[in-house]
Scaffold this active site. Structure first.
Site, PDB file in Angstrom:
ATOM      1  NE  ARG A 104     -42.273 -62.873 -62.943  1.00 36.75           N
ATOM      2  CZ  ARG A 104     -43.634 -63.059 -63.351  1.00 36.75           C
ATOM      3  NH1 ARG A 104     -43.517 -62.164 -64.525  1.00 36.75           N
ATOM      4  NH2 ARG A 104     -44.480 -62.977 -62.472  1.00 36.75           N
ATOM      5  CG  ASP A 203     -49.316 -69.831 -56.271  1.00 42.95           C
ATOM      6  OD1 ASP A 203     -47.767 -70.376 -55.525  1.00 42.95           O
ATOM      7  OD2 ASP A 203     -48.945 -69.280 -56.019  1.00 42.95           O
TER       8      ASP A 203
END
Length: 209
Positions: A104, A203
């Site tokens: 993104r 993450d």
């Protein structure tokens, strides 16, 4: 219009609560993503057709049921979708796996494609697209568009958490693709992150920042 299926099974909701907790470490987070993917896949495959077969048990002959020749493929959207692969393969180990790489753009919030590798016989398979988060819907829409160009038998989308904005966008872009999720959250924030969500799934799966 496609259907949104939110699975409210107690085990899913319990695991999802731990997943959301910012104190949950990388190892446990990764394990929970795989477990939730397997449980959601159980729901997403509930309509697979069956056929009768005859088997010999240790006691006698029995008529039982098996999958009616359906071939499945799982296509994770890189990188966070990789966290769901082990879970779904535990449930359907014979399935093939493709990969679509999208990220993104943090300024435009639009998906940018950098990789696409799908099974050669994708046209013979029912495809399940995997991504833990359905936020704006941009990545899911683009990934499904790429897969549709290869004419699969069917496509379903599986996620862990969905935002209303992403569900609406995906349903409008691909009204033939049902969505399976563990939760429908409140909304997106100004940075297009899901609230309350669980942060950045990629993450947290891979321990990066």
């Amino acid at each position: 219009m496609s259907e949104l299926v939110v699975t409210n099974h107690p085990l899913i909701q319990h695991k999802l609560s731990i997943l959301r907790d910012k104190r949950t470490g990388t190892k446990q987070f990764r394990e929970l993503i795989a477990e939730l993917a397997m449980l959601i896949c159980y729901e997403a495959t509930a309509d697979l057709p069956l056929k009768d077969v005859t088997v010999e048990t240790p006691m006698c002959t029995a008529t039982t049921r098996v999958l009616a020749g359906h071939k499945l493929a799982f296509v994770p959207i890189l990188r966070a979708g990789l966290g769901m692969v082990d879970g779904v393969l535990n449930l359907v180990p014979s399935a093939k796996v493709g990969h679509i790489g999208l990220y993104r753009d943090h300024e435009t919030c639009q998906p940018v494609e950098y990789y696409c590798k799908l099974p050669g016989d994708i046209s013979e398979r029912d495809v399940f697209v995997l991504d833990p988060m359905l936020a704006t819907g941009g990545s899911a829409i683009d990934a499904i568009h790429q897969i549709k160009q290869r004419n699969p038998k069917s496509i379903k989308f599986m996620c862990i958490i969905a935002a209303p904005e992403g569900v609406k966008a995906l349903q409008e872009a691909h009204p033939d693709v049902n969505i399976y999720s563990a939760a429908l959250d409140e909304k997106l924030n100004e940075h297009s992150y899901i609230l309350p969500g669980l942060g950045d799934a990629g993450d947290r799966i891979f321990g990066t920042k």
